[in-house]
Enzyme design. Structure first.
Site, PDB file in Angstrom:
ATOM      1  N   LYS A  33       0.808  -1.212   0.000  1.00  0.00           N
ATOM      2  CA  LYS A  33       0.000   0.000   0.000  1.00  0.00           C
ATOM      3  C   LYS A  33       0.850   1.276   0.000  1.00  0.00           C
ATOM      4  O   LYS A  33       0.627   2.181  -0.797  1.00  0.00           O
ATOM      5  CB  LYS A  33      -0.906  -0.024   1.239  1.00  0.00           C
ATOM      6  CG  LYS A  33      -1.779   1.167   1.393  1.00  0.00           C
ATOM      7  CD  LYS A  33      -2.406   1.144   2.772  1.00  0.00           C
ATOM      8  CE  LYS A  33      -1.317   1.120   3.838  1.00  0.00           C
ATOM      9  NZ  LYS A  33      -1.855   1.149   5.205  1.00  0.00           N
ATOM     10  N   THR A  34       1.828   1.306   0.888  1.00  0.00           N
ATOM     11  CA  THR A  34       2.659   2.502   0.986  1.00  0.00           C
ATOM     12  C   THR A  34       3.370   2.770  -0.335  1.00  0.00           C
ATOM     13  O   THR A  34       3.524   3.910  -0.774  1.00  0.00           O
ATOM     14  CB  THR A  34       3.692   2.340   2.113  1.00  0.00           C
ATOM     15  OG1 THR A  34       3.017   1.885   3.272  1.00  0.00           O
ATOM     16  CG2 THR A  34       4.368   3.657   2.411  1.00  0.00           C
ATOM     17  N   ASP A 216      -4.319   7.953   4.567  1.00  0.00           N
ATOM     18  CA  ASP A 216      -3.867   6.598   4.851  1.00  0.00           C
ATOM     19  C   ASP A 216      -4.703   6.026   5.999  1.00  0.00           C
ATOM     20  O   ASP A 216      -5.191   6.776   6.842  1.00  0.00           O
ATOM     21  CB  ASP A 216      -2.388   6.663   5.251  1.00  0.00           C
ATOM     22  CG  ASP A 216      -1.730   5.312   5.144  1.00  0.00           C
ATOM     23  OD1 ASP A 216      -2.228   4.476   4.378  1.00  0.00           O
ATOM     24  OD2 ASP A 216      -0.724   5.096   5.832  1.00  0.00           O
ATOM     25  N   GLU A 217      -4.840   4.733   6.050  1.00  0.00           N
ATOM     26  CA  GLU A 217      -5.593   4.087   7.140  1.00  0.00           C
ATOM     27  C   GLU A 217      -6.969   4.715   7.318  1.00  0.00           C
ATOM     28  O   GLU A 217      -7.382   5.053   8.428  1.00  0.00           O
ATOM     29  CB  GLU A 217      -4.818   4.180   8.470  1.00  0.00           C
ATOM     30  CG  GLU A 217      -3.377   3.699   8.418  1.00  0.00           C
ATOM     31  CD  GLU A 217      -3.236   2.196   8.534  1.00  0.00           C
ATOM     32  OE1 GLU A 217      -4.254   1.484   8.402  1.00  0.00           O
ATOM     33  OE2 GLU A 217      -2.106   1.731   8.723  1.00  0.00           O
ATOM     34  N   GLN A 247      -8.670  -4.088   9.202  1.00  0.00           N
ATOM     35  CA  GLN A 247      -7.637  -3.697  10.161  1.00  0.00           C
ATOM     36  C   GLN A 247      -8.071  -2.501  10.992  1.00  0.00           C
ATOM     37  O   GLN A 247      -7.233  -1.786  11.556  1.00  0.00           O
ATOM     38  CB  GLN A 247      -6.329  -3.403   9.432  1.00  0.00           C
ATOM     39  CG  GLN A 247      -5.717  -4.656   8.829  1.00  0.00           C
ATOM     40  CD  GLN A 247      -4.376  -4.391   8.181  1.00  0.00           C
ATOM     41  OE1 GLN A 247      -3.420  -4.031   8.854  1.00  0.00           O
ATOM     42  NE2 GLN A 247      -4.295  -4.566   6.874  1.00  0.00           N
ATOM     43  N   ARG A 598       1.042  -9.972  10.597  1.00  0.00           N
ATOM     44  CA  ARG A 598       2.374  -9.354  10.720  1.00  0.00           C
ATOM     45  C   ARG A 598       3.467 -10.352  10.377  1.00  0.00           C
ATOM     46  O   ARG A 598       4.611  -9.993  10.162  1.00  0.00           O
ATOM     47  CB  ARG A 598       2.646  -8.829  12.142  1.00  0.00           C
ATOM     48  CG  ARG A 598       1.703  -7.785  12.702  1.00  0.00           C
ATOM     49  CD  ARG A 598       1.510  -6.615  11.812  1.00  0.00           C
ATOM     50  NE  ARG A 598       0.295  -6.780  11.025  1.00  0.00           N
ATOM     51  CZ  ARG A 598       0.006  -6.050   9.955  1.00  0.00           C
ATOM     52  NH1 ARG A 598       0.827  -5.112   9.552  1.00  0.00           N
ATOM     53  NH2 ARG A 598      -1.104  -6.258   9.278  1.00  0.00           N
TER      54      ARG A 598
END
Length: 780
Positions: A33-34, A216-217, A247, A598
Site C-alpha cells: 500500500k505505501t 492513509d488508514e 484492520q 504481521r
DNA sequence: TCAGCTCCAATTTTT
DNA sequence: TTGGAGCTGA
C-alpha cells in the site's frame, strides 16, 4: 520500462495511474500500500500537479515519517505536505485561530493536562459527578468531540445520568480551555472540522489549496477527520483513501468503520481498487488469517492471496502455565538465534501490556535482547513536563494549567490555599492565573509571605519570558538554573532524582539537536508542538537488533519474519469487555487478524491453561477465535500440561450444573482409569489437539458451544498427583480431561474407595473412583 | 507539605 | 499483583 510502474501488479498500476476524482484503495495486509501511495504521488507530480497541492494525511508520526522518507526518495526535493491529522489540524488552527476563539500561540494539552483541567472544572463548578470518575467523563467528552458534537450542541440523553453530567461539565471544560487558549487532542480535529463546516469561505480556500488529498488508514478515521477531508474535497474531489476495514482496531477511540464502508455511497463516481495480493506472508499464514476474518459480518469481502511459498504450518500451542508459555517462546527464539536468525526477526504480541512482564522474564533468563514498545514515555515524565510547562507559559501566558504546574515546582512555599485564592481572584476578574499572580497584593486573604512568594514567581516568569526568541537550549538551560530545578535534583541522593536529572540532560540534548536543525532561535512554539504531538513510540528502534514486544494495537503496519501471539484466551483475546457486544467482538477479531498478518514466515499462536492475573491464578478458556481457524492444517501442540488438558467451556454450562443435582447409586462398573466404561456421547466439538485430533468443522462455532474434549493418552490418575481424594466436596466444580468441567453431585466412601458422581455439561453423569480418576478440583 | 498509609480498580492509546 | 488516588498525621 517506466520506473514508476516497474514491479507493480495491475491493481497497483491502476491506483498509481489514477489522477483526478475520488479513489478508494482497499489494501489488504502486506499488499504494498505505501508503495502505491508514494508512487502515485510521484506520478501526480509528473503529471504536473504542484507539490503544495498535495496533502497526505496519516494517523501516526511513524507512518508520516515513513511516507515523507519514501516520497523524498521517489521525488527528491518535492515539497509535498505529509502530516498527521493532528499536526495538520494544529497548523490550520494557528492560521485560523481567531475563527474559533483561540490565539495563534495556543497550547496543546496532552491527555494528562486535559484531565487535570477537567478535574479543576468539576471542582470549581462544584459539579456533582455522582460515581462517575473524571476519566469516564473525559471519555464521554472525547467521544462527543470525535462525533463532532460541540459543547453548545451536546444534548443529554434521557436515562443516561452520565450524559447529564457531561452536559454540565463539557461546556465548562471547553470554556476553560479557550480561556487558557488551549486545546486538547480532540480539539485539533474538532475545531478545524467545525470551522470548515461553518465557514464556507475558509472551506473553499482550503479545498482549493489542497487539491489532491490522500488519506492513509482511512478505516481509522473518526467523524471529525472524515468531515475535515470531506469538506476539502468538494470543489476538487480528488480524495484518495487507502485502508483496510479488516484492520480497523480503533473503534474505541472513535474511529468509525462506516467511513470506509460507505465511501462509495459518499462518492458515487469513485474508483475502487482492491489490492489483494500479499507480498509479506506465506500461504499458510495467510490462510489462517483469511479464515479467521471471514467470521466477521461487517466487512468488505476481500480474497487474500500470495505467490509466496507455502511455508510451515501455523503453530497453535497450548501451554500449561503462562511461565511455560514465556519459557517456551524464549526457548524457540534462543534456538532460532542459535540457528542463525537475528533477534530483530522476532516479535511477540499480546492484547494487554500487563502480559508483558512474564514474557520479559523469559527472554531475560535466556539473555535475549529485547525492546518493549509502550506508548507515551519521555515527554510524559514529570520532570520533563515540569520544565516544558515553563516553556509553555513563556509561549502562552494565559495557559493556567502551565501556571498551576509551575507555580510551586520546585517548592517555593505557595500552598494549596494560596493557589485556590489566586484562582478565585482570576476567575472573578476574568484574567489568567498568571495575571492574578502579578496582582497578588489585591488578592484577599493572602498573607505577606504568600504575596511575596507569588510576586517572585510572577517576576521569574517575566524574566524567563524575555528569552522567548532565544535558542531552545538556552531557554531550557536558563529555566533549569533560574528556577533552581536542577539544583534541587543535584542535591538529592535518591536514585529517582538522579534518573530525573539524566532525563533532563537528555532533554537538553534533544533541544540542542533541535537548535541545530532550526538555527536562529524563535522556534519555541515549534519545539513545543513537537513535544506535544510526538511520543516515544515513534522512536521505535527499527535498526536495533532486538526482539520486539508490543501490544497488538502497536503492531499495526509492522512485519516480522517470526511472530508469536500469546494468550489466545477468552477474556484476553477477545478482551472481557468486548464479550457481550457483537461489534466489539468483531474488532477483537480484527485485532487478532492484524497480529497474525504481521508474520512473514513463521507464526505461533498460543494460550496457557493457567494464567496468573491480578494476583490470582485462574484456569483459562481458550479463545473462541481459535475455533474459527483452519485447525486441520495447523500444527497443534500441547506442552507441559500434566494430567489435565484444559477444557474450554461456557460458564453458563457450569452454572447450569449448579441447578441440578441428582443423586445416583454407585455403579461398580468402573475401568482402570477410574472412568466408567465409555458411554456413547454426543460427539464433542473437537477442540482437540495432537495426533488424534478430529478434523475441525468447516464452519465456525459460537463461543457458547465450545465444549472441548482434549483426548490425551496418559492423563494421570489422581493418586499420582498428590491430591487427596478428600480434597473433593459435594457441589464442587471439577475438571476432567475428556469431559471438561463438571459438578460433583454425590460422594461416597473414603480414602482409596472414595467415589464421586459427576455431572458434566455434555457427557451427562459419570461415576469415578477418585483415586484412579483423572479428575481435579477446578483450577488445580 | 509530604511521606506513608489504605483502598480500589484493573484494555487497547494513532495525537 | 500492581499502581494510582485520596486521606491523615507529623
Amino acid at each position: 520500462m517506466d520506473p514508476l510502474f516497474a514491479n507493480l501488479n495491475p491493481a497497483q498500476c491502476e491506483a498509481v495511474r489514477h489522477v483526478e476524482g475520488p479513489m478508494l484503495v482497499l489494501a489488504g495486509p502486506g499488499s504494498g500500500k505505501t508503495r502505491v501511495v508514494t508512487h502515485r504521488i510521484a506520478h501526480l507530480l509528473r503529471e504536473g500537479v504542484r507539490p503544495r497541492e498535495i496533502l497526505a494525511l496519516t494517523f501516526t508520526n511513524k507512518a508520516s515519517e515513513e511516507m515523507k522518507l519514501r516520497v523524498e526518495t521517489m521525488s527528491p526535493g518535492s515539497r509535498v505536505w505529509v502530516s498527521t491529522f493532528h499536526r495538520f489540524g494544529a497548523r490550520l488552527l494557528r492560521e485560523y485561530a481567531g475563527f474559533v476563539g483561540l490565539t495563534p500561540n495556543f497550547t496543546i494539552y496532552d491527555t494528562d493536562d486535559s484531565r487535570q483541567t477537567l478535574k479543576r472544572v468539576i471542582e470549581a463548578g462544584k459539579i456533582r459527578t455522582a460515581h462517575y470518575s473524571p476519566d469516564r467523563i473525559a471519555a464521554a467528552i472525547s467521544a462527543a468531540k470525535n462525533q463532532l458534537i460541540t459543547a453548545d450542541r451536546y444534548e443529554p440523553r434521557i436515562g443516561s445520568p452520565l450524559s447529564q453530567i457531561v452536559a454540565e461539565v463539557y461546556p465548562a471544560y471547553q470554556q476553560r480551555l479557550l480561556a487558557s487558549s488551549a486545546v486538547d487532542f480532540d480539539d485539533l480535529l474538532l475545531h478545524v472540522a467545525n470551522m470548515l463546516y461553518v465557514n464556507d469561505d475558509v472551506r473553499a480556500e482550503l479545498d482549493e489549496r489542497y487539491r489532491f488529498i490522500l488519506v492513509d488508514e482511512y478505516q481509522d478515521t473518526n467523524r471529525a477527520q472524515y468531515v475535515m477531508v470531506r469538506a476539502m474535497s468538494v470543489d476538487h474531489p480528488n480524495l484518495a483513501a487507502t485502508g483496510d476495514p479488516d484492520q480497523s482496531i480503533y473503534g474505541w477511540r472513535g474511529a468509525d468503520i462506516k467511513n470506509i464502508l460507505q465511501f462509495e455511497t459518499d462518492f458515487p463516481q469513485v474508483r475502487v481498487v482492491r489490492l489483494e495480493q500479499n507480498y509479506r506472508s506465506t500461504k499458510a499464514v495467510l490462510r489462517v488469517a483469511d479464515q479467521l476474518i471471514r467470521s466477521n459480518m461487517r466487512r468488505k469481502a476481500k480474497s487474500l492471496f500470495t505467490d509466496n511459498a507455502e511455508g510451515d504450518p501455523v503453530k497453535l500451542v497450548q501451554y500449561s502455565t503462562q511461565d511455560d508459555e514465556a519459557r517456551g517462546i524464549a526457548d524457540q527464539i534462543a534456538a532460532g538465534i542459535a540457528a542463525g536468525r537475528r533477534p530483530r526477526d522476532f516479535a511477540i504480541f499480546y492484547r494487554v501490556n500487563a502480559l508483558s512482564r512474564v514474557l520479559e522474564r523469559g527472554l531475560r533468563e535466556h539473555g535475549i535482547p529485547y525492546q518493549m514498545i509502550r506508548g507515551q514515555e519521555f515527554y510524559q515524565r514529570k520532570e520533563i513536563k515540569d520544565v516544558l510547562a515553563y516553556c509553555q507559559l513563556i509561549n502562552n501566558p494565559r495557559d493556567d494549567q502551565a501556571t498551576l504546574r509551575t507555580i510551586n515546582t520546585p517548592v517555593r512555599g505557595i500552598g494549596r490555599k494560596t493557589i485556590d485564592r489566586l484562582s478565585e481572584f482570576a476567575y472573578q476578574h476574568g484574567i489568567s492565573l498568571l495575571d492574578a499572580c502579578r496582582e497578588a497584593g489585591q488578592v484577599e486573604g493572602l498573607n505577606a509571605r504568600a504575596i511575596k512568594s507569588v510576586a517572585q514567581f510572577a517576576a521569574l516568569i517575566d524574566r524567563l519570558s524575555l528569552l522567548a526568541g532565544a535558542a531552545l537550549e538556552e531557554i531550557l538551560g536558563t529555566i533549569l538554573t533560574e528556577t533552581k530545578y536542577r539544583e534541587g535534583l543535584q542535591d538529592s541522593e535518591s536514585e529517582d532524582d538522579l534518573n530525573r536529572l539524566a532525563n533532563i540532560e537528555e532533554l537538553l540534548t534533544d533541544a540542542r539537536q533541535f537548535d541545530e536543525a532550526h538555527p536562529g532561535g524563535g522556534h519555541l512554539e515549534e519545539y513545543l508542538e513537537n513535544a506535544w504531538l510526538v511520543n516515544e513510540t515513534d522512536s521505535w528502534e527499527t535498526e536495533s537488533d532486538k526482539v520486539t514486544m508490543m501490544t497488538l494495537h502497536a503492531a499495526k503496519g509492522l512485519e516480522f519474519p517470526v511472530v508469536f501471539v500469546v494468550a489466545f484466551e477468552q477474556g484476553l483475546l477477545p478482551h472481557e469487555r468486548s464479550l457481550n457486544d457483537d461489534e466489539q467482538m468483531e474488532e477483537e477479531r480484527r485485532l487478532a487478524f492484524v497480529g497474525i498478518t504481521r508474520a512473514k514466515e513463521h507464526l505461533q499462536l498460543s494460550y496457557a491453561v493457567h494464567r496468573d492475573f491480578r494476583g490470582q491464578r485462574r484456569r483459562t478458556v481458550p479463545s473462541p477465535f481459535l475455533l474459527e481457524m483452519p485447525r486441520e492444517e495447523m500444527e497443534l501442540v500441547s506442552i507441559g500440561a500434566p494430567g489435565g488438558w484444559d477444557v474450554p467451556t461456557d460458564w453458563e454450562d457450569v452454572h447450569d450444573l449448579h441447578d441440578d443435582s441428582h443423586h445416583f447409586e454407585i455403579d461398580p462398573a468402573v475401568d482402570d482409569h477410574g472412568v466408567e466404561a465409555e458411554a456413547p456421547t454426543e460427539d464433542d466439538d473437537s477442540f482437540a489437539f495432537g495426533a488424534n485430533a478430529a478434523p475441525a468443522p468447516a464452519k465456525s462455532i459460537p463461543a457458547s458451544q465450545v465444549t472441548t474434549a482434549a483426548r490425551l493418552a496418559g492423563a494421570k490418575p489422581l493418586a499420582a498427583s498428590g491430591i487427596s481424594p478428600d480434597a473433593f466436596a459435594q457441589g464442587m466444580t471439577v475438571m476432567h480431561p475428556e469431559h471438561g468441567p463438571g459438578k460433583i453431585v454425590a460422594l461416597s466412601g473414603s480414602g482409596a474407595n472414595r467415589r464421586a458422581t459427576v455431572k458434566f455439561a455434555t457427557a451427562g453423569e459419570r461415576r469415578f473412583v477418585l483415586a484412579h480418576s483423572p479428575l481435579r478440583p477446578a483450577g488445580r
